[in-house]
Design an enzyme around this catalytic site. Structure first.
Site, PDB file in Angstrom:
ATOM      1  CG  ASP A 288      -2.314   0.739   1.112  1.00 61.75           C
ATOM      2  OD1 ASP A 288      -3.158   0.752   1.500  1.00 61.75           O
ATOM      3  OD2 ASP A 288      -2.145   1.843  -0.017  1.00 61.75           O
TER       4      ASP A 288
HETATM    5  C1  GLC Z   1      -4.454   4.143  -0.184  1.00 62.95           C
HETATM    6  C2  GLC Z   1      -5.249   3.144   0.104  1.00 62.95           C
HETATM    7  C3  GLC Z   1      -5.073   2.071  -1.094  1.00 62.95           C
HETATM    8  C4  GLC Z   1      -5.206   2.781  -2.505  1.00 62.95           C
HETATM    9  C5  GLC Z   1      -3.658   3.503  -2.408  1.00 62.95           C
HETATM   10  C6  GLC Z   1      -3.495   4.343  -3.745  1.00 62.95           C
HETATM   11  O1  GLC Z   1      -3.731   4.530   0.776  1.00 62.95           O
HETATM   12  O2  GLC Z   1      -5.229   2.290   1.345  1.00 62.95           O
HETATM   13  O3  GLC Z   1      -6.511   1.108  -1.191  1.00 62.95           O
HETATM   14  O4  GLC Z   1      -5.273   1.806  -3.401  1.00 62.95           O
HETATM   15  O5  GLC Z   1      -3.705   4.230  -1.273  1.00 62.95           O
HETATM   16  O6  GLC Z   1      -4.505   5.262  -3.438  1.00 62.95           O
END
Ligand code: GLC
Length: 745
Positions: A288
């Site tokens: 993430d």
């Molecule tokens: C965020 C989320 C994730 C998302 C990523 C990109 O913090 O937790 O679900 O796909 O960042 O935006």
């Protein structure tokens, strides 16, 4: 699992024809030559032989281009891996998410509205929330939805959607429950797998996320989800395991949180032992955004660090992340062997080949907005759950002459959830977007421009419809009193990085509903919410319609159910508690440790069954304008395979859809919750029509996980088999005599 046929299921992209054509060519070529076509793994291996260390290093970081100015090749996605043209490797454009193609806010204009990284607000078609998609209990709907958003991504130059959210709803106040698929592993897996297949049918890769136990937003970057191995394997991990088998996602996104004090993306047991060894996952693990914790993550099973900053001058190859300079050094000193880097790159490339990214790159073209909106509307219509309908209050009678529409901006649109799953709808927000008190640039409250009131007016042209915004309960009650029917739209906005403080409807809506219900005995409630809510006014209203965040044509879907044009067929994918005291954790604390061993694998209805609690509305519940009977139950067992068949009959006088559910009981002394969902099927039936449903139960749903033996264990014995309308309305009863069995994961 065959269910109703659906129009508008987007055909796989043109490459299917090309593939057919190329297969024909290949097969004729094959007939002449001896070598079969190369597999994605073989093609990846061939490519890696031509790659330098720098080339390989280039692949294991993606860049955050959610920024006003784009680097060469950037189009404004969350994760950008530039192409390597000399090697014929296309760029990776990783964009959110599972409800539709997200556009990233990067600032505000003079009116305080967000400026978006790609064009103006309004360039994609939002599906209903994934909680709503789960409420359809229809994998075909999920496939059609995934196929639609995958096609929209492909048309905008995007070749990966960061979709597949499947964290089980352990915490009903979790701000991201609207992005996930409820509380049961089987239902969540079937729906998630289908959506992922739909997305990938458009030659757009999908993730599955957030692996694992990322079950609340409070302290999401540091909280430790503490749970025993067996409980985790039988619940959250089982959802991932079955969804990966069904959907074959290209990538798993490891989450921000810790499990038993080890960060997800540094968790070798979770990534290497379970995902890659036990489940033989061939794809790649991406972090993430900001979830990496050092170069050793590479040894713990992480393959790509996501969304690193480009720094000044767009220095590709930013040294800032764990896989920047630290990885270069680790490769140089042997801490990370070159073979591990090759494996990381192999996983990415083989998934790009398997997903068609080389053969079928995105083609920028206009969206098929009307067809796509209908896909969303079909999903919303099947997602709506009729929770209460006293004296057949609904569908609205033809004698109704005046209707009061109150609250929820129902004169303009329908609510949607905030954060990275947000979709900025075609046509732009129905009313100016707003932000919560404590905000980030990416947290916005958006109403999709689909007005339930306008849709209702179209469907009931002879009726007088008057609107009140609900800000003054006395005024609203006066309008309700002077109307034949009063329909209150209540909203609960949920958003990434924010949990709800409790299960109450916010902003004094309970008082508004009380006032309207006191003024009109035919009050109808419509809920637009991101998770279960309490209903202190339930006994005072005639009908309750759960609409979730209903998406691009949510207004039409709601009006369709209110008028009877649509026979509601949704079933709850999540238990609605009476109140917080019924929960494993009555208080949502900001502690950095959350004890999920309180409920263990008994998530949701399993907890309620185990503790003998009476929920407000049970898992699997939903009413129809028709009613259905179940009969002729047959249970056949072959070893550890239990096959259940029974007849469903539409006993009513109108066509409708029903979702009979099969629950398997556990042997009394197993220490497990009383029953688990073992199967389901959604069927569409004409009046008086019958259909025989046959479902084989995955033996893992009869098993406990033997941690020492690292395998599923089915105890021999007699298992109760029940067919019901919900987890608390069990109609047919049988038993299955099952032989003991061991199942390797
Ligand atoms: C965020 C989320 C994730 C998302 C990523 C990109 O913090 O937790 O679900 O796909 O960042 O935006």
């Amino acid at each position: 699992m065959k269910v109703v046929d659906l129009p508008f299921v987007r055909k796989p992209t043109r490459s299917l024809c090309l593939t057919a054509l190329s297969l024909a060519c290949v097969s004729s070529a094959f007939a002449q030559s001896s070598s079969p076509p190369l597999t994605p793994d073989q093609r990846a291996d061939q490519l890696i032989k031509r790659m330098s260390l720098d080339d390989m290093h280039h692949m294991v970081q993606s860049y955050n281009t959610m920024i006003p100015q784009q680097p060469p090749g950037g189009i404004g996605t969350a994760g950008y891996v530039p192409a390597l043209p000399a090697l014929g490797i296309p760029a990776l454009q990783e964009n959110d998410a599972g409800i539709g193609v997200h556009n990233y806010p990067v600032g505000k204009d003079k009116n305080g509205q967000p400026t978006l990284v790609r064009g103006v607000a309004g360039d994609a078609t939002p599906l209903p929330s994934l909680l709503g998609l789960a409420a359809t209990w229809n994998p075909q709907i999920a496939y059609a939805g995934g196929s639609m958003i995958g096609g929209e991504a492909h048309s905008q130059g995007i070749n990966m959607l960061l979709a597949g959210g499947i964290n089980l709803a352990r915490e009903p106040r979790n701000g991201r429950n609207f992005e996930y698929l409820g509380e049961d592993p089987l239902l969540a897996a079937r729906m998630d797998g289908a959506e992922i297949r739909g997305i990938q049918s458009q030659h757009v890769l999908s993730t599955i996320k957030h692996y694992a136990l990322n079950a609340q937003e409070t302290n999401r970057l540091t909280v430790s989800s503490n749970i025993d191995e067996r409980a985790m394997r039988e619940s959250d991990l089982l959802a991932f395991e079955m969804a990966i088998e069904d959907g074959h996602p290209a990538s798993v996104m490891c989450g921000y949180n810790k499990i038993n004090h080890v960060y997800d993306c540094s968790n070798s047991h979770l990534l290497n032992d379970v995902l890659k060894h036990d489940w033989k996952f061939p794809g790649w693990v991406m972090t993430d955004w900001g979830a990496d914790h050092g170069v050793n993550d590479a040894l713990d099973g992480t393959d790509q660090v996501s969304g690193i900053d480009l720094g000044s001058g767009f220095s590709i190859g930013s040294m800032s992340s764990s896989f920047g300079a630290p990885l270069t050094q680790a490769l140089a000193n042997g801490t990370v062997p070159r073979s591990r880097l090759q494996d990381m790159v192999h996983r990415i490339l083989r998934s790009m080949y398997a997903g068609g990214l080389f053969a079928d790159p995105p083609v920028i073209k206009p969206l098929n907005a009307d067809v796509d909106a209908l896909v969303s509307q079909h999903a919303a219509e099947q997602a709506i759950v009729l929770l209460k309908n006293d004296h057949a209050q609904l569908p609205l009678s033809a004698n109704v002459k005046t209707i009061a529409i109150i609250g929820g901006h129902a004169d303009a649109g329908v609510l949607s959830g905030g954060g990275s799953a947000q979709v900025w709808p075609i046509g732009g927000p129905a009313i100016p977007a707003s932000q919560p008190p404590v905000q980030n640039v990416w947290q916005w409250m958006v109403y999709d421009p689909s007005s339930p009131m306008k849709a209702l007016q179209k469907m009931m042209p002879g009726v007088t419809v008057r609107y009140d915004d609900g800000s003054d309960p006395t005024r609203a009650a006066a309008l309700a009193k002077s109307s034949d029917v009063a329909i209150v739209f209540a909203t609960q906005w949920m958003c990434e990085a924010i949990d709800a403080p409790n299960l109450s409807l916010p902003n004094g809506q309970d008082a508004l509903i009380d006032a309207v219900a006191a003024a009109n005995p035919h009050a109808v409630m419509v809920l637009e919410n991101g998770g279960p809510v309490k209903m202190p006014w339930l006994s005072k209203v005639g009908a309750v319609v759960e609409a979730w965040y209903p998406g691009a044509r949510g207004g039409e879907a709601i009006a369709g159910v209110l008028t009877g044009k649509v026979n509601p067929s949704g079933r709850l994918p999540i238990t609605f508690p009476q109140d917080e005291q019924q929960l494993p954790r009555p208080q949502l604390t900001d502690a950095l440790d959350v004890d999920y061993n309180i409920e263990g694998a008994a998530v949701g209805y399993k907890w309620f069954d185990e503790k003998k609690l009476e929920p407000l509305f049970p898992f699997g519940f939903g009413l129809s304008y028709s009613h259905f009977g179940y009969s002729d139950l047959h249970v056949n067992t072959k070893g550890d395979r239990v096959t259940v068949s029974f007849k469903v009959t539409n006993l009513g006088d109108r066509a409708g859809m029903d979702t009979p559910q099969i629950y398997v009981g556990m042997p009394a002394n197993s220490g497990e919750a009383p029953r688990r969902l073992g199967g389901f099927e959604k069927v569409a039936l004409q009046p008086k029509e019958s259909r025989t449903v046959t479902v084989t139960i995955d033996p893992r749903l009869l098993a406990v996980f033997d941690v020492q033996g690292d395998q599923w264990q089915v105890a021999g014995g007699s298992y109760p088999i029940q067919v019901g309308r919900s987890s608390r309305d069990l109609v047919l009863n049988g038993t299955a005599a099952v032989a003991a069995a061991r199942i390797a994961p």
